[in-house]
Design a protein around this motif. Structure first.
Motif, PDB file in Angstrom:
ATOM      1  N   ASP A  12      -8.026   2.958  -4.917  1.00  0.00           N
ATOM      2  CA  ASP A  12      -9.123   3.870  -3.725  1.00  0.00           C
ATOM      3  C   ASP A  12      -8.379   3.221  -2.335  1.00  0.00           C
ATOM      4  O   ASP A  12      -7.618   3.362  -1.306  1.00  0.00           O
ATOM      5  N   LYS A  13      -8.727   2.111  -2.565  1.00  0.00           N
ATOM      6  CA  LYS A  13      -8.043   0.903  -1.004  1.00  0.00           C
ATOM      7  C   LYS A  13      -6.395   0.719  -1.260  1.00  0.00           C
ATOM      8  O   LYS A  13      -6.171   1.007  -0.034  1.00  0.00           O
ATOM      9  N   ALA A  14      -6.180   0.674  -2.869  1.00  0.00           N
ATOM     10  CA  ALA A  14      -4.440   0.682  -2.261  1.00  0.00           C
ATOM     11  C   ALA A  14      -4.084   1.664  -1.589  1.00  0.00           C
ATOM     12  O   ALA A  14      -2.899   1.536  -0.659  1.00  0.00           O
ATOM     13  N   ASP A  15      -4.523   3.284  -1.967  1.00  0.00           N
ATOM     14  CA  ASP A  15      -4.297   3.785  -2.103  1.00  0.00           C
ATOM     15  C   ASP A  15      -4.498   4.278  -0.117  1.00  0.00           C
ATOM     16  O   ASP A  15      -4.036   4.884   0.847  1.00  0.00           O
ATOM     17  N   LYS A  16      -5.568   4.306   0.397  1.00  0.00           N
ATOM     18  CA  LYS A  16      -5.769   4.318   1.845  1.00  0.00           C
ATOM     19  C   LYS A  16      -5.248   3.339   2.878  1.00  0.00           C
ATOM     20  O   LYS A  16      -4.150   3.507   3.819  1.00  0.00           O
ATOM     21  N   ALA A  17      -4.717   1.893   1.870  1.00  0.00           N
ATOM     22  CA  ALA A  17      -3.994   1.012   2.248  1.00  0.00           C
ATOM     23  C   ALA A  17      -2.168   1.689   2.364  1.00  0.00           C
ATOM     24  O   ALA A  17      -1.485   1.971   3.782  1.00  0.00           O
ATOM     25  N   ASP A  18      -1.376   2.108   1.835  1.00  0.00           N
ATOM     26  CA  ASP A  18      -0.549   3.101   1.623  1.00  0.00           C
ATOM     27  C   ASP A  18      -0.112   4.139   2.938  1.00  0.00           C
ATOM     28  O   ASP A  18      -0.076   4.460   3.703  1.00  0.00           O
TER      29      ASP A  18
END
Length: 220
Positions: A12-18
């Motif tokens: 979820d964090k990686a998705d938000k960062a992307d």
């Protein structure tokens, strides 16, 4: 279970960062964040409705791409000059033409038809000065060439190189160059449609030469 929850949180964090990176990148390429303006991490986080920590990562990623310049604690949207634009064109010309030389004989009829459609989309986008749509059309054209080249190592390396070069070139908006670019692609695709891949390669190579000459600082 704990590991699964941790994995989901990380994803979820990686998705938000992307999404933060893509949101700021799109805003830069569309002109919503104009070249040369100063920005802050907190200001961008507020603008895009995300956390400062995620936006800090996004700004760092875009600085690595060359779309944001950092000087101490200040950040500025990159402002590309003629000399830098010509240098990028030189790099792109060498890399993309070399890839196209390998890809051109391998392109299917469907891929060539898709390229023709993309050239039309590119021309319309530039006429409307829709730089984000132009960037996407250019990106897909390059993607077709990378895929048809059928060389995994080259594709992996040059997806990175060409993607960044294209994005940075979109910071330099020079209307005189637009028809040179679109006419070059149009004639390149026409050669492909006539079954003349070598002539198509030469036409794309010549497009970069003409653009570099047009944009050379001494020509201003």
């Amino acid at each position: 279970m704990m590991g699964s929850e941790a994995d989901r949180a990380q994803a979820d964090k990686a998705d938000k960062a992307d999404k933060a990176v893509q949101g700021v990148r799109d805003e830069i390429l569309s002109g919503g964040l104009a070249p040369g303006i100063t920005v802050t991490v907190s200001g961008l986080a507020e603008r895009f409705g995300t956390e400062d920590a995620l936006m800090h990562e996004a700004v760092a990623a875009l600085a690595e791409e060359g779309l944001i310049e950092a000087e101490g604690h200040e950040h500025r949207i990159a402002n590309l000059g003629r000399h830098q634009a010509v240098q990028l064109l030189d790099v792109m010309g060498v890399v993309l033409v070399a890839l196209f030389e390998r890809a051109a004989p391998r392109l299917s009829a469907d891929e060539i038809d898709r390229m023709a459609t993309l050239v039309d989309e590119l021309r319309t986008a530039l006429q409307l000065e829709d730089m984000l749509a132009s960037h996407r059309a250019n990106g897909e054209l390059v993607g077709i060439i990378l895929q048809a080249g059928d060389h995994q190592e080259l594709r992996d390396v040059n997806t990175h190189v060409l993607g960044r070069s294209l994005a940075r070139l979109h910071l330099f908006q020079h209307a005189v160059a637009y028809p040179i670019w679109t006419d070059g692609w149009d004639e390149t695709v026409q050669y492909l449609q006539r079954g003349q891949p070598e002539a198509a390669v030469e036409r794309l190579r010549r497009t970069f030469w003409i653009l570099a000459e047009e944009l050379a600082p001494e020509s201003s």
